[in-house]
Design a protein around this motif. Sequence first.
Motif, short mmCIF file in Angstrom:
data_model
loop_
_atom_site.label_atom_id
_atom_site.label_comp_id
_atom_site.label_asym_id
_atom_site.label_seq_id
_atom_site.Cartn_x
_atom_site.Cartn_y
_atom_site.Cartn_z
N CYS A 1 3.49 40.31 21.63
CA CYS A 1 4.39 40.35 22.79
C CYS A 1 4.50 39.02 23.56
O CYS A 1 5.60 38.63 23.97
CB CYS A 1 3.98 41.45 23.76
N ILE B 1 6.35 49.14 28.00
CA ILE B 1 5.70 48.71 26.77
C ILE B 1 5.60 49.89 25.80
O ILE B 1 5.91 49.78 24.60
CB ILE B 1 4.30 48.14 27.06
N THR C 1 7.67 50.00 22.26
CA THR C 1 6.86 49.75 21.06
C THR C 1 6.51 51.02 20.29
O THR C 1 6.44 51.00 19.06
CB THR C 1 5.55 49.02 21.41
N PRO D 1 8.25 44.79 18.74
CA PRO D 1 8.80 43.44 18.87
C PRO D 1 10.19 43.34 18.25
O PRO D 1 10.53 44.10 17.34
CB PRO D 1 7.80 42.56 18.10
#
Length: 396
Positions: A327, A362, A366, A373
């Motif tokens: 990240c 996040i 993800t 990403p």
Amino acid sequence: MPLLDWLELAVRWFHVVAGVAWIGASFYFIWLDNNLQPPPQWKADKGIKGDLWAVHGGGFYEVAKYRYGPEKMPETLHWFKWEAYSTWLSGILQLSLIYYLSASAYLIDPNVMEMNASQAIMYSIGFIVGGWLLYEGACRSPLNKNALLFAVYLVLMLSFASWLATNLFSARAAYIHIGVLIGTIMAANVFTNIIPGQRKMVAAVAAKQEINPAWGDGAKLRSVHNNYLTLPLLFTMISNHYPMTYQNENNWLILIMISIVLAWIRHYFNLKHQGIKKPSILVTGAIGFFAIAGWVSWPASAPESNETRQIQTVSQEQVVAVINAHCVSCHSSTPTDDVFKTAPLGLKLDNWQLVQQWKDKIYQRTSVSKDMPFLNKSNMTEEERQLIADWHHQSK
């Protein structure tokens, strides 16, 4: 790179402003045409087909539409074309600056199709031109004599285009390409049909000659097409903010279903402008939208259940290791990524406090939508995504 970012900002800003002007004018004239009332006899005697009174901005406006044309052509005649042209031109420039100059980052997804930048750009141009030719060919065929059959054809054509785009380009780029295809169809309608028909009409009125009804009928038909395509186009423009749509394994189908719902809702307003009120259209449109949302979101609840596996205890060090590996190359005060030189969306993960602050986002990006990403260029594994999910669940 900073100068290129500023150029992208300027082009994007201009594109949005031009699009607002074009769509606003399109919506206004559809509304105007559907709200014209039979004029009083003295106006009808002057060749006026319909008129309308309105109040706006502290003043009264009288608008009249002639059956043939004014007795004398006015010196100043306003044309509505550059809104369409400038929107399309700025959109193509934006496509070039973002998706062509950085094809490896935005246009190509090796997991979808292996190709180099030149090949991807050629596929992109061929996709846009080919899609427009399929639409234009249908418009010039007997198919356009039947509105229902043409609508079915258009849905099938765009469905195939959506499926093809998602099997050629990255998911984000696929949605954008459908938007570019729709925008190209709409701008080409203005350039190749609407404006030429209007020019012939103006020339005939100025020369006191008869007007061929086909000029106006053709322009009106393309304007109606543009009207129904507007809301699906707008959705593709904002779709990159909603990865749960384009990252889904059925992303092409989601795009088409949402577009159908949006066109259906647009139909409600078109009828309403004609004095026909059918709230059932809005109700069914809303039901359709939430049905799509429920279908798309249903699988996302699976990772949060503890029925199939025991949630593991995750340490701060484990999370930091994953964040640092996948990240912070982008999401940092000093990014090291080869494309992103400033943190996307201003989201920085330089320390544990910032990681905790953004833990929900996040997790969503993800472990749920899995669109981060970006194009998984750092090769985050499913085990690492599950680790982030477990950390999110245990910290709640």
